[in-house]
Write an enzyme that holds these catalytic residues in place. Sequence first.
Site, mmCIF file in Angstrom:
data_model
loop_
_atom_site.group_PDB
_atom_site.id
_atom_site.type_symbol
_atom_site.label_atom_id
_atom_site.label_comp_id
_atom_site.label_asym_id
_atom_site.label_seq_id
_atom_site.Cartn_x
_atom_site.Cartn_y
_atom_site.Cartn_z
ATOM 1 N N LYS A 59 0.605 -4.282 5.037
ATOM 2 C CA LYS A 59 1.153 -5.233 6.005
ATOM 3 C C LYS A 59 2.204 -6.143 5.376
ATOM 4 O O LYS A 59 3.227 -6.447 5.986
ATOM 5 C CB LYS A 59 0.020 -6.054 6.631
ATOM 6 C CG LYS A 59 -0.947 -5.222 7.472
ATOM 7 C CD LYS A 59 -1.874 -6.087 8.287
ATOM 8 C CE LYS A 59 -1.156 -6.716 9.452
ATOM 9 N NZ LYS A 59 -0.607 -5.734 10.396
ATOM 10 N N GLY A 60 1.962 -6.584 4.153
ATOM 11 C CA GLY A 60 2.930 -7.454 3.506
ATOM 12 C C GLY A 60 4.248 -6.753 3.242
ATOM 13 O O GLY A 60 5.319 -7.234 3.608
ATOM 14 N N GLY A 62 6.112 6.836 11.073
ATOM 15 C CA GLY A 62 5.982 6.147 9.796
ATOM 16 C C GLY A 62 6.198 4.668 9.935
ATOM 17 O O GLY A 62 7.003 4.217 10.758
ATOM 18 N N ASN A 77 0.829 -1.213 0.000
ATOM 19 C CA ASN A 77 0.000 0.000 0.000
ATOM 20 C C ASN A 77 0.856 1.253 0.000
ATOM 21 O O ASN A 77 2.026 1.231 0.383
ATOM 22 C CB ASN A 77 -0.866 0.067 1.272
ATOM 23 C CG ASN A 77 -1.985 -0.946 1.291
ATOM 24 O OD1 ASN A 77 -2.423 -1.433 0.260
ATOM 25 N ND2 ASN A 77 -2.441 -1.269 2.485
ATOM 26 N N MET A 78 0.215 2.349 -0.360
ATOM 27 C CA MET A 78 0.754 3.668 -0.048
ATOM 28 C C MET A 78 -0.041 4.198 1.136
ATOM 29 O O MET A 78 -1.274 4.270 1.085
ATOM 30 C CB MET A 78 0.637 4.633 -1.228
ATOM 31 C CG MET A 78 1.288 5.982 -0.950
ATOM 32 S SD MET A 78 3.083 5.879 -0.644
ATOM 33 C CE MET A 78 3.701 5.694 -2.326
ATOM 34 N N GLY A 91 0.726 -5.030 22.851
ATOM 35 C CA GLY A 91 1.139 -3.638 22.860
ATOM 36 C C GLY A 91 2.330 -3.408 23.776
ATOM 37 O O GLY A 91 3.312 -4.147 23.768
ATOM 38 N N GLY A 97 3.254 -3.963 14.721
ATOM 39 C CA GLY A 97 2.945 -5.388 14.614
ATOM 40 C C GLY A 97 3.655 -6.045 13.450
ATOM 41 O O GLY A 97 4.100 -7.203 13.549
ATOM 42 N N ASP A 98 3.789 -5.325 12.346
ATOM 43 C CA ASP A 98 4.496 -5.874 11.189
ATOM 44 C C ASP A 98 5.978 -6.055 11.496
ATOM 45 O O ASP A 98 6.596 -7.050 11.097
ATOM 46 C CB ASP A 98 4.316 -4.949 9.987
ATOM 47 C CG ASP A 98 2.862 -4.821 9.568
ATOM 48 O OD1 ASP A 98 2.122 -5.817 9.703
ATOM 49 O OD2 ASP A 98 2.464 -3.736 9.104
#
Length: 298
Positions: free
Chosen positions: A40-41, A279, A11-12, A215, A245-246
């Site tokens: 996420k990928g 970011g 994604n952007m 978290g 998480g990624d």
Amino acid sequence: MTRIVVVGSINMDLVTLAPRFVAPGETLTGDRFLTIPGGKGANQAVAAARLGAQVAMVGNVGADAFGQQLYDGLKAEGIDVGHVRRLDGVGSGTASITVAGGENQIVVVPAANGRVTPAQVEAAREVVRGADAVLVQLEIPLDAVDATLRVAADENVPVILNPAPAQRLPAEWLHRVRYLTPNQHELATVLDDRGDTDFRELMRRAPCPVVLTRGAEGAWFRDGDDAPRHQAGFRVDAVDSTGAGDTFNAALAVFLGEGLDVAVRKACAAAALKVSQLGAQPGMPRRDALDAFLEAHR
């Protein structure tokens, strides 16, 4: 060098920094706007590459300006993009993200990510065969996720399934994964638990090993018949939780060969470093930064 294959979204991220989250019907003046590569990928692929792994990405971008930026960005990280397709007539995936107080709200439009197919995964069988682990999430069609699990099982390669965005999953999928990596809400959704069950009990009910993120509290993990164990989180000044998480999932995959306890500790540390930066991909740590952080917190 650890070899990782990531099958997932690209994604952007359209990121707005705001003093707080907007209420329904309200207009709020933001502080800053950024376009940042995400998904996420792709996030997991970039995080794994920065932590020293050899990474191949399987996914799609559109034949648009965002798609070119995303494709070039993955290549610049040293990621094998031989199985990233650029599709005509469809836009690249986007995520509209509002960041306030170190937390985030996200709306995802899949676009090209919704065109990842089982045939595309099958075509990547050769890179899966040579991998130490496969990472997959749920921002692509479920038949492509199923194909990923099947191909990895055929090639005897362990799969780390990050069940996000949360949805109920077929029981046979859970028997095919090496580790399931949800948060508490995602685990309850996967197991179709609508009560107020303690997360440790949910971990025991899962038919596969679970590494559950909590978290700032860190992570709980269970392998085989063992009782859930806890790895405390690392204290940092939170700036942006997007991509934490990624980063955790990528680090888990990269360091799994050192044992689950070590991998979870390093994953918590890598996620903490990410949270301290703005970011998703720009804030992901490199191996030397992680090593220094772990040494400082030994």
